[in-house]
Design an enzyme around this catalytic site. Structure first.
Site, PDB file in Angstrom:
ATOM      1  N   GLU A  83       3.361  11.198  -6.334  1.00 31.61           N
ATOM      2  CA  GLU A  83       2.832  11.464  -5.038  1.00 31.61           C
ATOM      3  C   GLU A  83       3.494  12.511  -4.396  1.00 31.61           C
ATOM      4  O   GLU A  83       4.764  12.350  -4.262  1.00 31.61           O
ATOM      5  CB  GLU A  83       2.844   9.933  -4.377  1.00 31.61           C
ATOM      6  CG  GLU A  83       1.952  10.160  -2.833  1.00 31.61           C
ATOM      7  CD  GLU A  83       2.012   8.696  -2.109  1.00 31.61           C
ATOM      8  OE1 GLU A  83       2.227   7.831  -2.711  1.00 31.61           O
ATOM      9  OE2 GLU A  83       2.080   9.016  -0.949  1.00 31.61           O
ATOM     10  N   LYS A 267       4.855  -0.365   1.786  1.00 32.95           N
ATOM     11  CA  LYS A 267       4.527   0.401   0.646  1.00 32.95           C
ATOM     12  C   LYS A 267       5.508   1.809   0.821  1.00 32.95           C
ATOM     13  O   LYS A 267       5.686   2.093  -0.081  1.00 32.95           O
ATOM     14  CB  LYS A 267       3.186   0.766   0.755  1.00 32.95           C
ATOM     15  CG  LYS A 267       2.587   1.451  -0.427  1.00 32.95           C
ATOM     16  CD  LYS A 267       2.437   3.080  -0.383  1.00 32.95           C
ATOM     17  CE  LYS A 267       2.117   3.899  -1.603  1.00 32.95           C
ATOM     18  NZ  LYS A 267       2.118   5.071  -1.773  1.00 32.95           N
ATOM     19  N   ASP A 283      13.070  -2.454 -13.730  1.00 33.59           N
ATOM     20  CA  ASP A 283      11.570  -2.948 -13.791  1.00 33.59           C
ATOM     21  C   ASP A 283      11.236  -3.100 -12.100  1.00 33.59           C
ATOM     22  O   ASP A 283      11.580  -3.872 -11.548  1.00 33.59           O
ATOM     23  CB  ASP A 283      11.864  -4.419 -14.431  1.00 33.59           C
ATOM     24  CG  ASP A 283      10.560  -5.240 -14.602  1.00 33.59           C
ATOM     25  OD1 ASP A 283       9.602  -4.776 -13.718  1.00 33.59           O
ATOM     26  OD2 ASP A 283      10.652  -5.967 -15.046  1.00 33.59           O
ATOM     27  N   HIS A 381       0.306   5.911  22.411  1.00 30.35           N
ATOM     28  CA  HIS A 381       1.341   5.915  23.012  1.00 30.35           C
ATOM     29  C   HIS A 381       1.497   6.962  24.302  1.00 30.35           C
ATOM     30  O   HIS A 381       2.207   7.741  24.547  1.00 30.35           O
ATOM     31  CB  HIS A 381       2.206   6.810  21.697  1.00 30.35           C
ATOM     32  CG  HIS A 381       3.696   5.960  21.885  1.00 30.35           C
ATOM     33  ND1 HIS A 381       3.916   4.909  21.685  1.00 30.35           N
ATOM     34  CD2 HIS A 381       4.992   6.631  21.955  1.00 30.35           C
ATOM     35  CE1 HIS A 381       5.174   4.654  21.609  1.00 30.35           C
ATOM     36  NE2 HIS A 381       5.710   5.928  21.826  1.00 30.35           N
TER      37      HIS A 381
END
Ligand code: NAD
Length: 744
Positions: A83, A267, A283, A381
């Site tokens: 990515e 994520k 892993d 905001h």
């Protein structure tokens, strides 16, 4: 290991990057030579031995993130990830963390949990009691299955017991075997122990063992990474430090409250952790499973990080995550690429690797939140933002709340609106100095050319608009030496050490310092752009003007805008060869302008009744203004008459376009932009990608669309009355970055 800050890394070729790693001791020479020779990181016959039914070796990019300082040790983080922007983001965040003393990490022992599930039990409490009484024997037996582990300082350390009622009403008891697996991830170690222990467990409690396998919820192996960042380090090109800090805290609170947000938030953290895990043969599915299960440990899925404000206003962040990493075993033994990744990290234990993973996750989270807060959540905001705009604009105390409310109500949270509402002349946003405890700030505009690029180099008119507050520079004086840091462009340079790389932004700073007669003095210069570099949007001129202004404000040099424009033009000549002068003009004066470098009287501001409905999108492919201008010059010299006609036509388009723009005659202006693009295509400065972007914009409803700037890559501008969101959406879906004209 030497310093992990590698100046200009992103500008280097692959060969230069590999050599930079080797020269600094992050990669041994043999490994570097293998990489330079283009040897496969995983040969096919090795892959054949790793998994079943191999048909080839799949590729993923292998990159490096510099700048990491963790517990006072320098690290380069190897990252395998497909990515874009992940490595740029994390490297920039690591540079900011580094400037704030780096990341601190700590961890518990590397303990992995093995689960032995027992069924066929009537009285679970009695079964647990029997197992508890036999725990010494059970631990001794478990260690017999991994004798070498004890010698390495690891081994089975303890037992825990749980009882659950199954859906059919029967009880199941679960024994947890806690094993310190040292530098191994430990799956096979723990599985072997659990399987070996099962008959003894059945014998002790009288039940039947079903499952005997590790748990990936490795919450006995917790890693913490934390960082504290001063307020001054948080300012971005378009937002105040307070806005960014409070936005990050707010975004974190959001992720703690809402699982939908938390999933995306976490994520982002795993973008960093996984990329390092893959690069070091770990892993990552196991790590992912553990992290997400841990995020839901109190029954609700939450953020893995916490961000808060210190009493002195600094921002503190912390990531706590279960991480069972390995530096031995698994695929590391067989995969040469993973061994190389591990060597680049320079870690000496699995615990150190897990802590580096957590540091990378924290940096990645900061990079994502900072970008989101700066670009994506302004609406929620708005009040906070309006206050910072009003403060930056110097609105007097007695009118402050009124001006803030007025900006929010109007939807224009901008400096000009603050000025209008306050009824007094405030220092302009493009020239305002905002001294914050010895820090001086300079702000400058970038530009988007509507009509006339290239012809402008031959004294024809060019019509351009400012991109508000595109670059902010901050300077503090220091004892000696000069540092330049532009995290968003991955530029980090240091005049006091061996890091100074000639060329680019550093040479521009040198020139500015000579012009301002401040050479020999020490300064820290930080620059926060909100426009991409090399995309035809005048980023280099905006950079120069922002830095000149920051010096001007810091040292009270009282340079006029005309003088600033002159110095910036010299900077532009250094960077681009023969610039037209439009970029430094707009960067300095911040006004829409019909410009011609031939005579100052032919340059006139183009005041606009409203901001035109323009969409600017960057292709992400850099074009070199110098090379493009030189190419046109060569073709011009070969075919002067034809090119003169084209430049004359473009000149007329620019003059007529300025009038159409002022009269908001967008239909006419749009067709002139399309014609102008045709001429630019004819003089060979467009590219297939720019043509594609222009087609996307026109298909989505743009009345006019053309390349903007020098071409050869860079950006496009589209005129889209009533279709701004359609054109923006179409370009974003195709993967292009939108650059907003105004800063809010
Ligand atoms: P492994 O099976 O290769 O065992 C590690 C070996 O390294 C042991 O034999 C140990 O004696 C030796 N060793 C040498 N130096 C050591 C040191 N300093 N510290 C500790 N051990 C040392 O590797 P593993 O870590 O037991 O298993 C990892 C693999 O298991 C991963 O590839 C993973 O994908 C896989 N796996 C995962 C799961 C799961 O996560 N659910 C399940 C099954 C298998």
């Amino acid at each position: 290991m030497s310093n992990s800050r590698i100046a200009g890394l992103y500008r280097m070729s692959i060969v230069e990057r590999i050599n930079a790693l080797a020269d600094r001791g992050f990669l041994d020479r043999d490994a570097a030579n293998a990489l330079l020779d283009g040897a496969p990181l995983l040969p096919r016959n090795t892959a054949e031995k790793m998994i079943e039914n191999v048909i080839g070796v799949f590729g993923l990019p292998f990159g490096i993130a510099p700048n990491f300082l963790v517990n006072d040790k320098d690290y380069i983080v190897p990252m395998v990830v497909e990515e874009p922007s992940i490595i740029a983001g994390v490297s920039g965040a690591a540079a900011i963390f580094r400037d704030n003393g780096g990341i601190a990490t700590s961890s518990t022992d590397p303990v992995l949990i093995g689960q032995i599930q027992i069924v066929g039990i009537r009285d679970p409490d009695k079964a647990v009691q029997s197992l508890y009484s036999a725990q010494d024997d059970l631990l001794t037996l478990a260690n017999k299955f991994q004798p070498r582990l004890m010698e390495r300082g690891g081994g089975a350390r303890g037992l825990e017991f749980y009882k659950y009622r199954l859906p059919d009403g029967d009880w199941t008891v679960v024994l947890h075997l806690l094993v310190d697996t040292r530098d191994a991830m430990g799956a096979n170690i723990v599985n072997t122990m659990c399987e070996g222990l099962a008959p003894k467990v059945e014998e002790v409690c009288g039940g039947n063992v079903v499952l005997r396998i590790l748990s990936n919820l490795a919450d006995k192996s917790l890693v913490k990474a934390s960082v504290t960042i001063t307020l001054a380090s948080l300012i971005t090109g378009s937002h105040s430090a307070e806005f960014v800090r409070d936005g990050i805290v707010l975004a974190n609170d959001f992720a703690n409250t809402d699982p939908y947000r938390a999933a995306t938030h976490n994520k982002g953290i795993m973008n960093g952790i996984d990329a390092l895990a893959i690069a070091t043969g770990n892993d990552w599915r196991a790590i992912e499973a553990g992290a997400h299960a841990f995020a839901a440990k109190d029954g609700k899925y939450r953020s893995l990080t916490s961000w808060s404000v210190e009493p002195n206003g600094d921002l503190t962040g912390e990531l706590v995550v279960p991480l069972k990493a390995g530096t031995v075993g698994g695929s590391l033994a067989s995969n040469p690429g993973a061994r190389m990744g591990l060597a680049i990290t320079g870690v000496t234990s699995a615990t150190e690797l897990a802590e580096l993973m957590a540091a990378t996750g924290l940096a990645q989270n900061f990079a994502a939140l900072r970008a989101l807060v700066s670009h994506g959540i302004q609406k929620g905001h708005m009040s906070l933002h309006a206050r910072s705009v009003a403060a930056a604009a110097g609105v007097p105390e007695d009118r402050f709340d009124q001006v803030v409310a007025g900006m929010i109500e109007s939807g224009d949270v901008k400096t000009w609106k603050a000025e209008e509402l306050s009824g007094v002349a405030l220092p302009g946003a493009t020239t305002a100095a905002q001294p914050v405890e010895g820090i001086a700030t300079g702000v400058a505009c970038a530009k988007v050319i509507i009509l006339g690029e290239h012809a402008a180099v031959y004294d024809r008119h060019v019509l351009a608009l400012p991109i508000e507050s595109a670059v902010t520079a901050q300077i503090v004086e220091r004892e000696k030496g000069v540092t330049l840091s532009i995290p968003d462009w991955d530029i980090h340079d240091d005049w006091s050490g061996p890091e100074r790389v000639p060329g680019g932004a550093s040479d521009v700073v040198d020139l500015i310092m000579r012009e301002l007669r401040v050479t020999g003095r020490g300064f820290d210069i930080r620059v926060y752009p909100r426009v991409p570099l090399g995309m035809g949007l005048g980023s280099s001129a905006a950079f120069a003007v922002a830095v000149i202004r920051a010096f001007n404000n810091l040292l009270g040099l009282e340079k006029s805008d005309l003088e600033i424009d002159r110095i910036a033009f010299r900077c532009e000549s250094l960077t681009h060869g023969t610039p037209s002068g439009i970029d430094n003009n707009i960067a300095t004066f911040g006004e829409p302008v019909l410009y011609s470098k031939g005579s100052s009287t032919r340059t006139r501001p183009v005041p606009l009744p409203q901001i035109p409905p323009l969409v600017v999108a960057s292709s992400g492919t850099r074009g070199s203004t110098g090379d493009m201008v030189a190419g046109v010059r060569e073709r011009f010299s070969k075919n002067e008459a034809l090119y003169t006609t084209i430049f004359d036509e473009i000149d007329e388009l620019s003059i007529a376009g300025a009038k159409a723009l002022q009269e908001s005659d967008y239909e006419y202006l749009g067709s002139m932009m399309n014609v102008c693009h045709g001429f630019l295509n004819a003089i060979e400065v467009s590219t297939p990608e720019l043509e594609k972007m222009i087609q996307i914009a026109r298909s989505a409803g743009a009345l006019g669309a053309k390349l903007t700037g020098a071409g050869g890559g860079g950006s496009i501008v589209a005129l889209c009355p009533g279709k701004v969101s359609e054109v923006t959406g179409a370009l974003e879906r195709a993967g292009y970055e939108i650059v907003r004209l105004n800063a809010s």
